[in-house]
Design a protein around this motif. Structure first.
Motif, short mmCIF file in Angstrom:
data_model
loop_
_atom_site.label_atom_id
_atom_site.label_comp_id
_atom_site.label_asym_id
_atom_site.label_seq_id
_atom_site.Cartn_x
_atom_site.Cartn_y
_atom_site.Cartn_z
N HIS A 61 -29.36 -10.56 32.69
CA HIS A 61 -30.22 -9.77 31.80
C HIS A 61 -30.63 -10.56 30.56
CE1 HIS A 61 -29.24 -6.33 34.31
NE2 HIS A 61 -27.98 -6.72 34.24
N PRO A 62 -31.33 -11.69 30.74
CA PRO A 62 -31.70 -12.49 29.58
C PRO A 62 -32.68 -11.80 28.63
CG PRO A 62 -32.73 -13.37 31.55
CD PRO A 62 -31.77 -12.31 32.00
N ALA A 63 -33.52 -10.92 29.14
CA ALA A 63 -34.45 -10.21 28.24
C ALA A 63 -33.67 -9.33 27.28
CB ALA A 63 -35.45 -9.39 29.05
N TYR A 64 -32.64 -8.66 27.78
CA TYR A 64 -31.80 -7.83 26.91
C TYR A 64 -31.00 -8.70 25.96
CZ TYR A 64 -32.87 -4.26 30.43
OH TYR A 64 -33.50 -3.42 31.29
N ALA A 65 -30.51 -9.84 26.44
CA ALA A 65 -29.78 -10.77 25.57
C ALA A 65 -30.69 -11.23 24.43
CB ALA A 65 -29.27 -11.96 26.37
N GLY A 66 -31.93 -11.57 24.76
CA GLY A 66 -32.88 -11.99 23.73
C GLY A 66 -33.17 -10.89 22.73
N GLU A 67 -33.29 -9.68 23.23
CA GLU A 67 -33.52 -8.54 22.33
C GLU A 67 -32.34 -8.36 21.38
OE1 GLU A 67 -34.41 -3.75 22.61
OE2 GLU A 67 -34.65 -4.98 24.39
N LEU A 68 -31.13 -8.46 21.91
CA LEU A 68 -29.95 -8.30 21.08
C LEU A 68 -29.81 -9.43 20.05
CD1 LEU A 68 -27.45 -6.99 23.76
CD2 LEU A 68 -28.36 -5.71 21.80
N ILE A 69 -30.14 -10.65 20.45
CA ILE A 69 -30.10 -11.77 19.52
C ILE A 69 -31.10 -11.54 18.38
CG2 ILE A 69 -30.60 -14.24 19.24
CD1 ILE A 69 -29.57 -14.56 22.19
N THR A 70 -32.29 -11.07 18.73
CA THR A 70 -33.31 -10.78 17.72
C THR A 70 -32.82 -9.69 16.76
OG1 THR A 70 -35.08 -11.37 19.25
CG2 THR A 70 -35.69 -10.00 17.36
N LEU A 71 -32.25 -8.63 17.30
CA LEU A 71 -31.77 -7.54 16.45
C LEU A 71 -30.62 -7.98 15.55
CD1 LEU A 71 -31.94 -4.62 19.04
CD2 LEU A 71 -33.47 -5.03 17.10
N LEU A 72 -29.73 -8.80 16.08
CA LEU A 72 -28.65 -9.35 15.26
C LEU A 72 -29.24 -10.18 14.12
CD1 LEU A 72 -25.64 -9.83 14.71
CD2 LEU A 72 -25.76 -11.73 16.35
N GLY A 73 -30.25 -10.96 14.45
CA GLY A 73 -30.92 -11.77 13.44
C GLY A 73 -31.55 -10.92 12.35
N ILE A 74 -32.19 -9.83 12.73
CA ILE A 74 -32.79 -8.94 11.74
C ILE A 74 -31.72 -8.38 10.82
CG2 ILE A 74 -33.99 -6.73 11.41
CD1 ILE A 74 -35.51 -7.37 14.06
N GLY A 75 -30.62 -7.91 11.40
CA GLY A 75 -29.54 -7.37 10.59
C GLY A 75 -28.98 -8.39 9.62
N LEU A 76 -28.75 -9.61 10.10
CA LEU A 76 -28.23 -10.66 9.22
C LEU A 76 -29.25 -11.08 8.17
CD1 LEU A 76 -26.32 -12.90 11.80
CD2 LEU A 76 -25.33 -11.40 10.05
N ALA A 77 -30.51 -11.13 8.53
CA ALA A 77 -31.55 -11.50 7.57
C ALA A 77 -31.63 -10.51 6.42
CB ALA A 77 -32.91 -11.60 8.26
N LEU A 78 -31.26 -9.27 6.68
CA LEU A 78 -31.24 -8.27 5.62
C LEU A 78 -30.02 -8.45 4.70
CD1 LEU A 78 -32.41 -5.15 7.62
CD2 LEU A 78 -33.70 -6.43 5.89
N GLY A 79 -29.06 -9.27 5.14
CA GLY A 79 -27.92 -9.59 4.29
C GLY A 79 -26.97 -8.44 4.05
N ASN A 80 -26.83 -7.56 5.04
CA ASN A 80 -26.00 -6.38 4.84
C ASN A 80 -25.29 -6.03 6.15
OD1 ASN A 80 -25.47 -3.39 4.80
ND2 ASN A 80 -26.23 -3.64 2.71
N TRP A 81 -23.95 -5.88 6.08
CA TRP A 81 -23.18 -5.56 7.29
C TRP A 81 -23.56 -4.19 7.86
CZ3 TRP A 81 -21.38 -9.37 9.70
CH2 TRP A 81 -20.83 -10.46 9.05
N LEU A 82 -23.91 -3.25 6.99
CA LEU A 82 -24.33 -1.93 7.48
C LEU A 82 -25.63 -2.04 8.27
CD1 LEU A 82 -23.46 0.17 4.31
CD2 LEU A 82 -22.13 -0.04 6.43
N SER A 83 -26.51 -2.93 7.83
CA SER A 83 -27.75 -3.18 8.57
C SER A 83 -27.45 -3.78 9.93
CB SER A 83 -28.67 -4.13 7.79
OG SER A 83 -29.05 -3.57 6.58
N VAL A 84 -26.52 -4.72 9.96
CA VAL A 84 -26.13 -5.33 11.24
C VAL A 84 -25.61 -4.25 12.18
CG1 VAL A 84 -24.55 -6.93 12.38
CG2 VAL A 84 -25.65 -7.60 10.22
N LEU A 85 -24.74 -3.40 11.66
CA LEU A 85 -24.15 -2.34 12.49
C LEU A 85 -25.23 -1.40 13.03
CD1 LEU A 85 -21.57 -1.05 13.57
CD2 LEU A 85 -21.46 0.27 11.46
N ALA A 86 -26.15 -0.99 12.17
CA ALA A 86 -27.18 -0.04 12.60
C ALA A 86 -28.21 -0.68 13.51
CB ALA A 86 -27.87 0.56 11.38
N ILE A 87 -28.69 -1.87 13.14
CA ILE A 87 -29.79 -2.49 13.86
C ILE A 87 -29.34 -3.15 15.16
CG2 ILE A 87 -31.51 -4.37 13.71
CD1 ILE A 87 -31.75 -3.66 10.72
N PHE A 88 -28.11 -3.65 15.20
CA PHE A 88 -27.60 -4.32 16.39
C PHE A 88 -26.67 -3.41 17.19
CE2 PHE A 88 -24.18 -6.85 18.36
CZ PHE A 88 -24.93 -7.61 19.24
#
Length: 129
Positions: A61-88
């Protein structure tokens, strides 16, 4: 601010941006490998072939893996663990459910060929899961 990632602050955000780009590239590569078989619905057409090339050689499921990597990146880019938890975190749960549904559909359609493919690949992380 609650949940602020304070250690290595600018590097966490930069890492998030890099993950966003990498995740998008992984998802795009997966869609490219599937060509016309890529859909947003869990479905298999009679003429579809089981794709086992490109990223599909290592994970199912590489498409899902890519989606999850992108979402993790968004959460980290926001610089907030709560964002990581919600977005990823929440989409991770939804995608794990979708993967279980999709794998049942694939097994029903491809049978032994899918069993063999499943025996030598992982779902999302090569060599791990």
């Amino acid at each position: 601010m609650r949940g602020r990632i304070s250690f290595a602050y600018p590097y966490i955000e930069i890492s998030g941006l890099v993950l966003m780009i990498a995740g998008f590239a992984v998802r795009l590569s997966a869609a490219w490998a599937l060509k016309g078989q890529f859909t947003h619905f869990v479905t298999v057409q009679a003429e579809d072939k089981l794709v086992q090339t490109g990223l599909y050689r290592s994970i199912r499921h590489p498409a899902y893996a890519g989606e999850l990597i992108t979402l993790l990146g968004i959460g980290l880019a926001l610089g907030n663990w709560l964002s990581v938890l919600a977005i990823f975190g929440m989409p991770l749960l939804a995608l794990l459910f979708r993967i279980s549904v999709e794998e049942k559909v694939m097994l029903a359609h491809y049978g032994g060929e899918y069993l063999e493919y499943r025996s030598r690949t992982k779902r999302l992380i090569p060599g791990i899961y």
